[in-house]
Write an enzyme that holds these catalytic residues in place. Structure first.
Site, PDB file in Angstrom:
ATOM      1  CB  SER A  90      -0.970   0.004   1.185  1.00 34.55           C
ATOM      2  OG  SER A  90      -2.022  -0.895   0.945  1.00 34.55           O
ATOM      3  CB  THR A 151      -4.056 -16.092   5.063  1.00 31.53           C
ATOM      4  OG1 THR A 151      -4.582 -15.304   6.129  1.00 31.53           O
ATOM      5  CG2 THR A 151      -2.797 -15.455   4.530  1.00 31.53           C
ATOM      6  CE1 TYR A 187      -5.035   2.143   4.108  1.00 25.75           C
ATOM      7  CE2 TYR A 187      -5.923   0.044   3.389  1.00 25.75           C
ATOM      8  CZ  TYR A 187      -4.946   1.007   3.334  1.00 25.75           C
ATOM      9  OH  TYR A 187      -3.868   0.840   2.500  1.00 25.75           O
ATOM     10  N   GLY A 328       2.968  -0.839   4.070  1.00 19.20           N
ATOM     11  CA  GLY A 328       2.525  -1.691   2.982  1.00 19.20           C
ATOM     12  C   GLY A 328       2.505  -3.138   3.419  1.00 19.20           C
ATOM     13  CG  ASN A 355      -1.558 -14.122   7.733  1.00 17.56           C
ATOM     14  OD1 ASN A 355      -2.375 -13.356   8.221  1.00 17.56           O
ATOM     15  ND2 ASN A 355      -1.692 -15.440   7.799  1.00 17.56           N
TER      16      ASN A 355
END
Length: 394
Positions: A90, A151, A187, A328, A355
């Protein structure tokens, strides 16, 4: 004080002024030097918590400091280097915001106009503006919450897929909105998918071309790429490892992927040096007009110890220093990229795992080491009001 005012000064005022000029000069207070020992300790802790490797680079008014530990590749056992390229997640959002603010400088865009004015019919509410999108106040559901609810299966389902921007927006619109337009910060990656759509509509070019022409080439960022929908990181790079939800399961090599689920919200590849150059240039006003940089730094509350502008995050550290940049998280990598108010000191730090909540929390300590110096205490913990945000591919 202008010259006319000086000319009208009284004799007493003039005497005071002369006395001040004659007094010994004192150097302006300096920020504390980076704590490199502490920085290395943070990186070692991250590897002890499961990151194969961890690295950081500080550019401080022309002085470069580096710290690195662990592996870039678990198969070959190659050690990590601060020159390795990686997926920045990000932090990409700053690139997208800069392009849109440049377009605002060029009078091709107004921040307070409806997104639907430029992209007719895209959104169900004409009240959602460009500013709302860039500040995460559109209320649009984050499609990645559902995409990666599990995930590894979530990632494997999209690893090789190529999405259009509108397909990603449609995934968001299937769910209720979280707030009214202009409501509190919430967000959502959907916002910066819309940013990509706006860039392509207003310029007629893919976002990668605009990143290249407006940011990468002018700043000579030799390690920065937008390869979507290609799957490989060019040149020397760290491999990225995704941590499964089940404790003790083997890490999953997530290096090669389209990152099409992210695109203008998170698909840029870069390196530590380039990120520092980019953020320093941004805060020094080299990429937008002063007026647009001011808009970018118009803050809304974004959680404890944080605020959000337009694609830019502010973190208020426990030592009283505020820094500016973004975090990010993309499969296989965490990034912290921040700079000082004047762009004089910048930090880019990354690990090649994701993660892993412990690692993510630990890496926040790189900011304290870089910007607070040795005066920072409890480097592995955080003061009240200073917490890392949740993972959610930030």
């Amino acid at each position: 004080m202008d010259s006319a005012t000086v000319g009208r000064a009284t004799a007493w005022g003039t005497a005071v002024l002369l006395a001040l000029l004659a007094a010994p000069a004192h150097a302006a207070p300096q920020d504390p030097a980076p704590d490199l020992t502490g920085l290395r300790g943070v990186l070692r802790t991250a590897t002890q918590q499961g990151a194969p490797g961890a690295a950081a680079r500080i550019d401080d008014h022309g002085t470069v400091s580096k710290a690195v530990t662990g592996l870039a590749d678990r198969s070959t056992r190659r050690t990590l280097a601060t020159t390795d390229r990686f997926r920045i997640g990000s932090v990409t959002k700053i690139f997208s915001a800069v392009v849109l603010l440049q377009l605002a400088d060029e009078k091709k865009l107004k921040l307070d106009t409806s997104v639907n004015r430029h992209l007719p019919g895209l959104l169900p509410d004409d009240r959602i503006t460009v500013r709302h999108v860039l500040s995460h106040r559109s209320g649009l559901h984050d499609y990645t919450n559902d995409m990666f609810a599990r995930t590894v299966p979530g990632f494997e389902a999209v690893r090789s897929k190529v999405f259009t921007y509108r397909q990603l927006v449609d995934r968001s619109l299937r769910k209720p909105r979280t707030t009214a337009p202009g409501g509190p910060y919430a967000y959502s990656n959907t916002n910066f998918v819309i940013a990509g759509l706006l860039i392509e509509k207003l310029t007629g070019n893919p976002v990668g071309v605009e990143y290249q022409n407006r940011i990468i080439a002018p700043l000579k960022l030799t390690d920065t790429f937008y390869v979507h929908p290609g799957t490989r990181i060019p040149g020397r790079h760290a491999r990225g490892y995704l941590t499964p939800d089940t404790a003790g399961s083997a890490l999953v090599d997530a290096t090669e992927q389209t990152a099409s689920w992210a695109q203008s919200a998170g698909a840029v590849i870069s390196g530590a040096r380039d990120l520092n150059v980019f953020l320093s240039a941004l805060l020094r006003g080299e990429l937008t007009s002063a007026a647009q940089l001011k808009q970018m730094r118009t803050w809304v509350p974004a959680g404890s110890g944080q605020a959000y502008g337009l694609g830019l995050r502010r973190r208020d550290l426990s030592c009283g220093v505020s820094v500016y940049g973004h975090t990010g998280a993309v499969q296989g990598f965490y990034t912290y990229a921040f700079t000082s108010t004047d762009g004089g000191r910048s930090l880019a730090a990354f690990v090649n795992t994701s993660n892993n909540g412990k690692v993510h929390t630990t890496m926040l300590g790189t900011l304290k080491s870089a910007f607070c110096g040795k005066s920072a205490k409890a480097r592995r913990g955080f003061a009240v009001g200073e917490q890392p945000e949740a993972e959610a591919l930030r």
